[in-house]
Design a protein around this motif. Structure first.
Motif, PDB file in Angstrom:
ATOM      1  N   CYS A 116      -2.248   0.598  -1.258  1.00  0.00           N
ATOM      2  CA  CYS A 116      -2.792  -0.683  -0.746  1.00  0.00           C
ATOM      3  C   CYS A 116      -3.157  -0.465   0.719  1.00  0.00           C
ATOM      4  O   CYS A 116      -2.284  -0.276   1.562  1.00  0.00           O
ATOM      5  CB  CYS A 116      -1.762  -1.799  -0.867  1.00  0.00           C
ATOM      6  SG  CYS A 116      -2.411  -3.352  -0.214  1.00  0.00           S
ATOM      7  N   PRO A 117      -4.444  -0.466   1.031  1.00  0.00           N
ATOM      8  CA  PRO A 117      -4.858  -0.141   2.396  1.00  0.00           C
ATOM      9  C   PRO A 117      -5.025  -1.369   3.288  1.00  0.00           C
ATOM     10  O   PRO A 117      -5.697  -1.296   4.321  1.00  0.00           O
ATOM     11  CB  PRO A 117      -6.226   0.526   2.152  1.00  0.00           C
ATOM     12  CG  PRO A 117      -6.779  -0.198   0.963  1.00  0.00           C
ATOM     13  CD  PRO A 117      -5.604  -0.660   0.134  1.00  0.00           C
ATOM     14  N   ILE A 118      -4.425  -2.489   2.899  1.00  0.00           N
ATOM     15  CA  ILE A 118      -4.742  -3.747   3.589  1.00  0.00           C
ATOM     16  C   ILE A 118      -3.577  -4.287   4.398  1.00  0.00           C
ATOM     17  O   ILE A 118      -2.443  -4.304   3.943  1.00  0.00           O
ATOM     18  CB  ILE A 118      -5.198  -4.795   2.557  1.00  0.00           C
ATOM     19  CG1 ILE A 118      -6.444  -4.265   1.859  1.00  0.00           C
ATOM     20  CG2 ILE A 118      -5.492  -6.136   3.226  1.00  0.00           C
ATOM     21  CD1 ILE A 118      -7.011  -5.162   0.850  1.00  0.00           C
ATOM     22  N   SER A 119      -3.896  -4.763   5.581  1.00  0.00           N
ATOM     23  CA  SER A 119      -2.948  -5.529   6.388  1.00  0.00           C
ATOM     24  C   SER A 119      -3.773  -6.610   7.094  1.00  0.00           C
ATOM     25  O   SER A 119      -4.971  -6.725   6.848  1.00  0.00           O
ATOM     26  CB  SER A 119      -2.227  -4.618   7.382  1.00  0.00           C
ATOM     27  OG  SER A 119      -3.186  -3.946   8.172  1.00  0.00           O
ATOM     28  N   GLN A 172      -8.386  -5.531  -8.068  1.00  0.00           N
ATOM     29  CA  GLN A 172      -8.208  -6.780  -7.327  1.00  0.00           C
ATOM     30  C   GLN A 172      -8.714  -7.985  -8.113  1.00  0.00           C
ATOM     31  O   GLN A 172      -9.906  -8.284  -8.121  1.00  0.00           O
ATOM     32  CB  GLN A 172      -8.995  -6.686  -5.985  1.00  0.00           C
ATOM     33  CG  GLN A 172      -8.997  -7.943  -5.141  1.00  0.00           C
ATOM     34  CD  GLN A 172      -7.782  -8.065  -4.240  1.00  0.00           C
ATOM     35  OE1 GLN A 172      -6.675  -7.645  -4.612  1.00  0.00           O
ATOM     36  NE2 GLN A 172      -7.952  -8.636  -3.078  1.00  0.00           N
ATOM     37  N   PRO A 173      -7.794  -8.699  -8.803  1.00  0.00           N
ATOM     38  CA  PRO A 173      -8.232  -9.980  -9.370  1.00  0.00           C
ATOM     39  C   PRO A 173      -8.570 -10.917  -8.210  1.00  0.00           C
ATOM     40  O   PRO A 173      -7.805 -10.997  -7.248  1.00  0.00           O
ATOM     41  CB  PRO A 173      -7.001 -10.491 -10.123  1.00  0.00           C
ATOM     42  CG  PRO A 173      -5.955  -9.429 -10.043  1.00  0.00           C
ATOM     43  CD  PRO A 173      -6.361  -8.431  -9.013  1.00  0.00           C
ATOM     44  N   THR A 174      -9.677 -11.619  -8.296  1.00  0.00           N
ATOM     45  CA  THR A 174     -10.036 -12.506  -7.186  1.00  0.00           C
ATOM     46  C   THR A 174      -9.525 -13.921  -7.485  1.00  0.00           C
ATOM     47  O   THR A 174     -10.291 -14.858  -7.633  1.00  0.00           O
ATOM     48  CB  THR A 174     -11.551 -12.455  -6.908  1.00  0.00           C
ATOM     49  OG1 THR A 174     -12.257 -12.579  -8.150  1.00  0.00           O
ATOM     50  CG2 THR A 174     -11.937 -11.156  -6.255  1.00  0.00           C
ATOM     51  N   ILE A 217      -9.252   7.855  -7.370  1.00  0.00           N
ATOM     52  CA  ILE A 217      -8.153   7.256  -6.609  1.00  0.00           C
ATOM     53  C   ILE A 217      -8.069   5.773  -6.965  1.00  0.00           C
ATOM     54  O   ILE A 217      -9.088   5.131  -7.210  1.00  0.00           O
ATOM     55  CB  ILE A 217      -8.349   7.484  -5.088  1.00  0.00           C
ATOM     56  CG1 ILE A 217      -7.207   6.839  -4.294  1.00  0.00           C
ATOM     57  CG2 ILE A 217      -9.683   6.973  -4.585  1.00  0.00           C
ATOM     58  CD1 ILE A 217      -7.115   7.338  -2.864  1.00  0.00           C
ATOM     59  N   LEU A 218      -6.831   5.273  -7.037  1.00  0.00           N
ATOM     60  CA  LEU A 218      -6.623   3.850  -7.320  1.00  0.00           C
ATOM     61  C   LEU A 218      -6.197   3.144  -6.035  1.00  0.00           C
ATOM     62  O   LEU A 218      -5.190   3.514  -5.426  1.00  0.00           O
ATOM     63  CB  LEU A 218      -5.519   3.664  -8.364  1.00  0.00           C
ATOM     64  CG  LEU A 218      -5.689   4.326  -9.725  1.00  0.00           C
ATOM     65  CD1 LEU A 218      -4.490   3.990 -10.623  1.00  0.00           C
ATOM     66  CD2 LEU A 218      -6.988   3.875 -10.402  1.00  0.00           C
ATOM     67  N   LEU A 219      -6.960   2.151  -5.644  1.00  0.00           N
ATOM     68  CA  LEU A 219      -6.580   1.329  -4.497  1.00  0.00           C
ATOM     69  C   LEU A 219      -6.373  -0.100  -4.974  1.00  0.00           C
ATOM     70  O   LEU A 219      -7.045  -0.549  -5.905  1.00  0.00           O
ATOM     71  CB  LEU A 219      -7.689   1.336  -3.426  1.00  0.00           C
ATOM     72  CG  LEU A 219      -8.089   2.676  -2.831  1.00  0.00           C
ATOM     73  CD1 LEU A 219      -9.216   2.489  -1.822  1.00  0.00           C
ATOM     74  CD2 LEU A 219      -6.893   3.346  -2.144  1.00  0.00           C
ATOM     75  N   THR A 220      -5.446  -0.810  -4.355  1.00  0.00           N
ATOM     76  CA  THR A 220      -5.244  -2.210  -4.721  1.00  0.00           C
ATOM     77  C   THR A 220      -5.345  -3.101  -3.497  1.00  0.00           C
ATOM     78  O   THR A 220      -4.986  -2.696  -2.388  1.00  0.00           O
ATOM     79  CB  THR A 220      -3.858  -2.420  -5.402  1.00  0.00           C
ATOM     80  OG1 THR A 220      -3.717  -3.807  -5.732  1.00  0.00           O
ATOM     81  CG2 THR A 220      -2.699  -2.001  -4.516  1.00  0.00           C
ATOM     82  N   GLY A 221      -5.834  -4.309  -3.726  1.00  0.00           N
ATOM     83  CA  GLY A 221      -5.769  -5.329  -2.687  1.00  0.00           C
ATOM     84  C   GLY A 221      -4.427  -6.022  -2.802  1.00  0.00           C
ATOM     85  O   GLY A 221      -3.519  -5.536  -3.488  1.00  0.00           O
ATOM     86  N   GLU A 268       1.370  -5.566  -8.399  1.00  0.00           N
ATOM     87  CA  GLU A 268       2.274  -5.198  -9.509  1.00  0.00           C
ATOM     88  C   GLU A 268       1.465  -4.692 -10.696  1.00  0.00           C
ATOM     89  O   GLU A 268       1.835  -3.699 -11.340  1.00  0.00           O
ATOM     90  CB  GLU A 268       3.132  -6.404  -9.941  1.00  0.00           C
ATOM     91  CG  GLU A 268       4.157  -6.865  -8.932  1.00  0.00           C
ATOM     92  CD  GLU A 268       3.589  -7.744  -7.819  1.00  0.00           C
ATOM     93  OE1 GLU A 268       2.357  -8.010  -7.825  1.00  0.00           O
ATOM     94  OE2 GLU A 268       4.362  -8.138  -6.928  1.00  0.00           O
ATOM     95  N   LEU A 269       0.368  -5.367 -10.996  1.00  0.00           N
ATOM     96  CA  LEU A 269      -0.489  -4.933 -12.100  1.00  0.00           C
ATOM     97  C   LEU A 269      -1.080  -3.553 -11.777  1.00  0.00           C
ATOM     98  O   LEU A 269      -1.101  -2.651 -12.617  1.00  0.00           O
ATOM     99  CB  LEU A 269      -1.606  -5.957 -12.342  1.00  0.00           C
ATOM    100  CG  LEU A 269      -2.654  -5.583 -13.386  1.00  0.00           C
ATOM    101  CD1 LEU A 269      -2.037  -5.428 -14.778  1.00  0.00           C
ATOM    102  CD2 LEU A 269      -3.775  -6.637 -13.437  1.00  0.00           C
ATOM    103  N   ALA A 270      -1.524  -3.389 -10.532  1.00  0.00           N
ATOM    104  CA  ALA A 270      -2.094  -2.101 -10.118  1.00  0.00           C
ATOM    105  C   ALA A 270      -1.057  -0.990 -10.251  1.00  0.00           C
ATOM    106  O   ALA A 270      -1.365   0.120 -10.729  1.00  0.00           O
ATOM    107  CB  ALA A 270      -2.601  -2.204  -8.686  1.00  0.00           C
TER     108      ALA A 270
END
Ligand code: R5P
Length: 317
Positions: A31-34, A58-60, A7-11, A16-18
């Motif tokens: 994206c599981p973040i709020s 997620q690039p930091t 599975i692919l998740l993104t921050g 856009e990259l994800a």
């Protein structure tokens, strides 16, 4: 293998990259973040993760601490949800340049961050052009570092077909410049050298150069453009030494402070950069800057990690 095994998740750093990676892999990206009302990060992963490989993209980049925290909390959630393996895909690794003790009583922040990630449940790290590859040794878990040359070469080959010099803006960039010179079959190599005033954080200046650039077209390569001080000093210096033109290829475009203005006012004719960091509108609209995506490189690396195929064989140029 069915897509259900991973599975692919993104921050929120570069969704856009994800998404582009997901398109290539024909897989949905979630994206599981709020945020809670007080600003704390809330993570809620809806799909079942039991025994699945979880890729956290997620690039930091800026705001670095928030983006690291999103990654840490996604990893913690995935670990507690019984994921089989948690892989952090960090195209740009924040704090990467603080990779050694430059003076007494300072942290090795890059090492502290990688330990934090591993402690949150991450099993493997995937980066692009990490500032120093020795960082891989700061953890016991596997760390695959890819090179953006895979993504940049096609456009560089097209634009600079012959007779140019590849240059590094400082001694740290020598290996990268040699690599590009070889891959692009450049006519020669040059190195600028600079002095960075550590106590003044970002202040640096070009002091001299090894190699001949007079009358030549020069391609300067670097891993990071942050304040743009390093690259602009080197480009102007090279131009003063009689180069016909100076162009730049770099991996990570931070463009902090007045970096874009500095580039605008400099001898740099054009710059090619990747999207390891989400490009802001003023970067996208900048006439001197072209953006090349690393999505195909990361998608292929993800595919190979998933299937157990070699990464170095096909992707490390
Ligand atoms: C330095 O060792 C790096 O390779 C980059 O040249 C540097 O971090 C770029 O920073 P700035 O754009 O702020 O000079």
């Amino acid at each position: 293998m069915a897509n259900e095994d991973f599975i692919l998740l993104t921050g929120r750093s570069n969704p856009e990259l994800a998404e582009s990676i997901g398109k290539i892999l024909k897989t949905e990206v979630t994206c599981p973040i709020s945020s809670f009302s007080d600003g704390e990060i809330r993570v809620r992963i809806k799909p079942n993760l039991r025994r699945r490989i979880v890729f956290l993209i997620q690039p930091t980049s800026y705001p670095v601490n928030d983006h690291i925290m999103e990654l840490v909390l996604m990893a913690d959630a995935a670990k507690r949800a019984s994921a089989a393996e948690i892989i952090a895909v960090i195209p740009y690794f924040g704090y990467q340049r603080q990779d050694r003790k430059e003076m007494s009583r300072v942290p090795i922040s890059a090492s502290a961050v990688s330990s934090l990630l591993i402690n949150s449940g991450i099993d493997r790290i995937l980066t692009i052009d990490i500032h120093s590859e020795q960082m891989e040794g700061s953890i016991k878990q596997p760390w695959d570092n890819l090179y953006a040359s895979y993504s940049l070469l096609p456009i560089l080959k097209k634009r600079y077909p012959k007779n140019f010099i590849v240059a590094a803006p400082d001694k740290g960039g020598v290996l990268q410049a040699v690599g590009y010179a070889k891959l692009l079959e450049a006519e020669g190599i040059a190195f600028a050298y600079k002095m960075r005033e550590i106590s003044l954080n970002d202040v640096s200046s070009t002091l001299g150069m090894i190699g001949e650039v007079k009358g030549k077209d020069v391609l300067l390569v670097d891993d990071i453009i942050d304040t743009a001080g390093t690259i602009v000093h080197a480009a102007n210096f090279i131009k003063e030494k009689g180069a016909r033109s100076v162009r730049v290829a770099a991996t990570h475009g931070v463009f902090a402070g007045d970096a874009l203005k500095k580039i605008e006012d400099s001898a740099i004719e054009e710059m090619v950069i990747t999207d390891t960091i989400k490009p802001r509108d003023e970067v996208l609209n900048n006439k001197k800057i072209s953006i090349v995506t690393v999505a195909p490189l990361l998608a292929e690396a993800i595919r190979r990690i998933r299937t157990g195929e070699s990464i170095s064989k096909a992707l490390i140029l």
